[in-house]
Design an enzyme around this catalytic site. Structure first.
Site, PDB file in Angstrom:
ATOM      1  N   ASN A  84       0.878  -1.175   0.000  1.00 44.87           N
ATOM      2  CA  ASN A  84       0.000   0.000   0.000  1.00 44.87           C
ATOM      3  C   ASN A  84       0.915   1.225   0.000  1.00 44.87           C
ATOM      4  OD1 ASN A  84      -1.753   2.069   0.510  1.00 44.87           O
ATOM      5  ND2 ASN A  84      -2.393   1.350   2.537  1.00 44.87           N
TER       6      ASN A  84
ATOM      7  N   LYS B 293       0.138   4.222  -0.227  1.00 37.24           N
ATOM      8  CA  LYS B 293      -0.514   5.393   0.401  1.00 37.24           C
ATOM      9  C   LYS B 293      -0.309   6.624  -0.491  1.00 37.24           C
ATOM     10  CE  LYS B 293      -0.131   3.118   4.826  1.00 37.24           C
ATOM     11  NZ  LYS B 293       0.002   3.205   6.274  1.00 37.24           N
TER      12      LYS B 293
ATOM     13  N   HIS C 116      -9.374   1.039   5.012  1.00 38.14           N
ATOM     14  CA  HIS C 116      -8.098   1.224   5.714  1.00 38.14           C
ATOM     15  C   HIS C 116      -8.329   2.135   6.923  1.00 38.14           C
ATOM     16  CE1 HIS C 116      -4.013   2.405   6.627  1.00 38.14           C
ATOM     17  NE2 HIS C 116      -3.625   1.336   5.957  1.00 38.14           N
TER      18      HIS C 116
ATOM     19  N   GLU D 225      -6.716   4.491   8.070  1.00 33.09           N
ATOM     20  CA  GLU D 225      -6.490   5.916   7.814  1.00 33.09           C
ATOM     21  C   GLU D 225      -7.741   6.549   7.200  1.00 33.09           C
ATOM     22  OE1 GLU D 225      -2.818   5.374   5.686  1.00 33.09           O
ATOM     23  OE2 GLU D 225      -1.868   4.816   7.581  1.00 33.09           O
TER      24      GLU D 225
ATOM     25  N   GLU E 181      -4.990  -5.047  10.553  1.00 40.04           N
ATOM     26  CA  GLU E 181      -3.988  -4.012  10.782  1.00 40.04           C
ATOM     27  C   GLU E 181      -4.278  -3.300  12.100  1.00 40.04           C
ATOM     28  OE1 GLU E 181      -2.047  -2.700   6.799  1.00 40.04           O
ATOM     29  OE2 GLU E 181      -3.802  -1.459   7.140  1.00 40.04           O
TER      30      GLU E 181
ATOM     31  N   GLY F 115       2.869   2.221  10.864  1.00 41.14           N
ATOM     32  CA  GLY F 115       3.837   3.314  10.760  1.00 41.14           C
ATOM     33  C   GLY F 115       4.566   3.641  12.058  1.00 41.14           C
TER      34      GLY F 115
ATOM     35  N   SER G 107       3.761  -2.120  10.242  1.00 38.49           N
ATOM     36  CA  SER G 107       5.219  -2.153  10.467  1.00 38.49           C
ATOM     37  C   SER G 107       5.883  -3.457  10.017  1.00 38.49           C
ATOM     38  CB  SER G 107       5.539  -1.867  11.939  1.00 38.49           C
ATOM     39  OG  SER G 107       5.127  -0.548  12.270  1.00 38.49           O
TER      40      SER G 107
HETATM   41  P1  13P Z   1       3.261   0.441   7.606  1.00 40.54           P
HETATM   42  O1  13P Z   1       3.788  -0.815   6.976  1.00 40.54           O
HETATM   43  O2  13P Z   1       3.968   1.667   7.094  1.00 40.54           O
HETATM   44  O3  13P Z   1       3.225   0.343   9.095  1.00 40.54           O
HETATM   45  O4  13P Z   1       1.756   0.618   7.118  1.00 40.54           O
HETATM   46  C1  13P Z   1       0.889  -0.461   7.183  1.00 40.54           C
HETATM   47  C2  13P Z   1      -0.346  -0.135   6.450  1.00 40.54           C
HETATM   48  O5  13P Z   1      -1.111   0.722   6.853  1.00 40.54           O
HETATM   49  C3  13P Z   1      -0.600  -0.859   5.195  1.00 40.54           C
HETATM   50  O6  13P Z   1      -1.891  -0.652   4.746  1.00 40.54           O
END
Ligand code: 13P
Length: 251
Positions: free
Chosen positions: A12, A14, A100, A102, A170, A176, A214
């Protein structure tokens, strides 16, 4: 029981990537997959919507799959700035991430909205990757399992089956942050998710469950070996071809 679930390593990206760098990254992943000659796992990249078409073009001739990061529930209409699942499909996508954390946090997406987006993905011929996960406060309050069950029941549409559904676990606090649950915690969450799916999907045993939060080359082997983990949804570490390929190699 024989394992029938084909591992899926999804990146992803982002809101990262301008065309020049994104194409180098996409080509790097495609070349790496070709070199490795993998036939036993799927690799998927989910670039920003602006790059789906160019990335799909760049990975053509490889087995790398392309997905969107979100879609609107409607196929078309007066929804300024939105992108329909059909548009992603038209650009070469075969998957789309929905729900997601976010987007749940930044855009106030509810389980009902996510469910409608997953249905839109089906309508367009895409496989939705439905994301679920608890916040730190929810984990500390001992609510992880109930939150996951509520999100699954609310976000997975009726009529789901293993060929047209992927679920990504997740934990919000692991995204992150460099923090990850222990492998025992991941295994427990995934076992719980599969149990809940059992009441929602006829062939729940075959639904692919990804872990995200992560994941990097250094911890991928351990996380991917946890029970009921069928792949990873990778954020930051998917922005470097070598690192992403190293995660895929750890399957
Ligand atoms: P990270 O791997 O940067 O922690 O992000 C995970 C994520 O949100 C994948 O959708």
């Amino acid at each position: 029981m024989a394992r029938t679930r084909r591992p899926l390593i999804a990146g992803n990206w982002k809101m990262n990537g301008l065309k020049a760098d994104a194409l180098v990254l996409a080509k790097g992943v495609a070349d790496g997959v070709k070199q490795a000659g993998w036939t036993d796992r799927d690799l998927l990249v989910c670039p920003p919507a602006t790059l789906v078409m160019a990335v799909a073009e760049a990975v053509k001739g490889s087995t790398v799959l392309v997905g969107g990061q979100d879609c609107h529930a409607k196929p078309s209409g007066a929804h300024t700035g939105e992108i329909a699942a059909e548009m992603l499909r038209d650009c070469g996508a075969s998957y789309v991430i929905v729900g997601h954390s976010e987007r749940r946090a930044d855009c106030g997406e509810t389980d009902a909205v996510i469910r409608a987006k997953a249905e839109a993905a089906w309508r367009a011929g895409l496989v939705p990757i439905v994301c679920i996960g608890e916040t730190l406060a929810e984990r500390e309050a001992g609510m992880t399992f109930s939150v996951l069950a509520t999100q699954l029941k609310g976000s997975v549409p009726a009529g789901a089956s293993a060929v047209r559904l992927v679920v990504a676990y997740e934990p919000v606090w692991a995204i992150g942050t460099g923090k990850t649950p222990t492998t025992a915690e991941v295994a427990a969450a995934h076992a719980h998710i599969r149990k809940v799916l059992d009441g929602l999907v006829a062939d729940a045993v075959d639904v692919r469950l990804l872990y995200g939060g992560s994941v990097k080359a250094g911890n991928a082997a351990e996380l991917l070996a946890a029970g009921d983990v069928d792949g990873a949804l990778v954020g930051g570490a998917s922005l470097k071809a070598d690192e992403f390929l190293a995660i895929a190699k750890a399957v």
